[in-house]
Design an enzyme around this catalytic site. Structure first.
Site, PDB file in Angstrom:
ATOM      1  N   LYS A 126       0.877  -1.175   0.000  1.00 51.22           N
ATOM      2  CA  LYS A 126       0.000   0.000   0.000  1.00 51.22           C
ATOM      3  C   LYS A 126       0.909   1.218   0.000  1.00 51.22           C
ATOM      4  O   LYS A 126       1.644   1.454   0.955  1.00 51.22           O
ATOM      5  CB  LYS A 126      -0.920   0.007   1.221  1.00 51.22           C
ATOM      6  N   GLY A 146      -8.096   9.304   9.683  1.00 50.66           N
ATOM      7  CA  GLY A 146      -8.406   9.384  11.100  1.00 50.66           C
ATOM      8  C   GLY A 146      -9.487  10.366  11.491  1.00 50.66           C
ATOM      9  O   GLY A 146      -9.809  10.482  12.674  1.00 50.66           O
ATOM     10  N   ALA A 158      -9.428   5.582   4.097  1.00 44.15           N
ATOM     11  CA  ALA A 158      -9.254   6.716   5.005  1.00 44.15           C
ATOM     12  C   ALA A 158     -10.505   7.587   5.082  1.00 44.15           C
ATOM     13  O   ALA A 158     -11.158   7.866   4.072  1.00 44.15           O
ATOM     14  CB  ALA A 158      -8.063   7.586   4.610  1.00 44.15           C
ATOM     15  N   ASN A 201      -9.268   1.614   9.751  1.00 39.39           N
ATOM     16  CA  ASN A 201      -8.430   1.368  10.910  1.00 39.39           C
ATOM     17  C   ASN A 201      -8.986   2.103  12.129  1.00 39.39           C
ATOM     18  O   ASN A 201      -9.529   1.507  13.043  1.00 39.39           O
ATOM     19  CB  ASN A 201      -6.981   1.795  10.659  1.00 39.39           C
ATOM     20  N   THR A 202      -8.877   3.431  12.125  1.00 38.49           N
ATOM     21  CA  THR A 202      -9.223   4.216  13.305  1.00 38.49           C
ATOM     22  C   THR A 202     -10.655   3.997  13.752  1.00 38.49           C
ATOM     23  O   THR A 202     -10.936   3.906  14.959  1.00 38.49           O
ATOM     24  CB  THR A 202      -8.978   5.711  13.029  1.00 38.49           C
TER      25      THR A 202
END
Length: 270
Positions: A106, A167, A193, A215-216
């Site tokens: 990535k 995030g 994202a 992720n976050t």
């Protein structure tokens, strides 16, 4: 094992078939056990890991973490997070290929520390360099159509535009550009994202995106394990809705029954 209907609609990247359309990050979880349980619940296609940023949290550092990645039995997608120059990204990708024994990468090349926006001026040439070296590059980029087309032109077989800065959890901040991108590019597109809610993931999947990377939104949830499951379910629901074909929105009310005020048994038979 997938049934025939789900197999026919599998995610395919660089010729490889994946059982899921969700990719999951591995940082910022409260503990390795929570990460492991979240991955088991979500059953993602791949998990991402960074050589440069791993280690800021005790739960994400040392031999135990690398052992955990192997125990998850999920393909690892190394990333070049934290790289600010083309040479940094290339060197990190080369190291990741040796550590993880995979050509997958990535590509993150950061151009602005405040927004973590990709360096759009050098991203294409860096991706082209890595592709020449035999990497299977998944570039993290903005939703800019011309940028994404150039990435495809140099050999990227999939592109990963953001929905919002990393995030933030804001969800798609530029729906028009994201939908235009989906209409114009024939390659797999994965939103990477900025997603914060399962509904955000469902929405972009309804637009025809091929997958999402999170992720976050999972790692910092009050219950990361349940949130991982919620996102996995949302991705499946959004994909199913896209394939089913949504009705067109109307400007005025449309009756769901063709005749109002008359019992159906009073209607003449054909």
């Amino acid at each position: 094992m997938q049934n025939s209907s789900s197999s026919a609609d599998s995610l395919v990247l660089y010729g490889q078939v994946f059982h899921s359309r969700l990719l999951l990050g591995t940082s910022r979880y409260p503990s390795p056990s929570v990460l492991e349980a979240a991955v088991q619940r979500a059953r993602p296609a791949m998990v991402t890991a960074s050589l440069r940023r791993q280690g800021s949290n005790p739960a994400e550092s040392g031999q135990r973490f690398w052992e955990l990645l192997r125990q998850l039995q999920v393909p690892v997608l190394p990333n070049t997070a934290g790289c600010h120059s083309a040479q940094e990204a290339i060197t990190t990708a080369q190291m990741a290929r040796e550590v993880f024994e995979t050509p997958w990468i990535k590509l993150e090349l950061i151009g602005d520390d405040y927004t973590l926006q990709p360096d759009t001026l050098n991203l294409v040439s860096t991706a082209e360099h890595l592709i020449r070296e035999g990497f299977q590059v998944l570039p993290y980029c903005t939703e800019d159509l011309v940028l994404c087309q150039r990435l495809v032109d140099v050999g990227c077989q999939a592109v990963m535009p953001w929905a919002a800065p990393i995030g933030t959890g804001r969800g798609p901040v530029n729906p028009y550009a994201l939908q235009l991108l989906r209409e114009r590019l024939p390659v797999p597109l994965l939103v990477d994202a900025g997603l914060g809610l399962p509904s955000h993931a469902c929405q972009v999947m309804e637009w025809g995106y091929d997958g999402v990377l999170l992720n976050t939104a999972v790692a910092l949830a009050q219950d990361p394990i349940s949130m991982a499951g919620a996102f996995a379910d949302a991705v499946q629901a959004g994909r199913a809705a896209y394939r089913a074909g949504a009705m067109q929105a109307q400007d005025t009310a449309q009756p769901s029954t063709p005749v109002l005020g008359t019992p159906f048994w009073h209607h003449d038979s054909p």
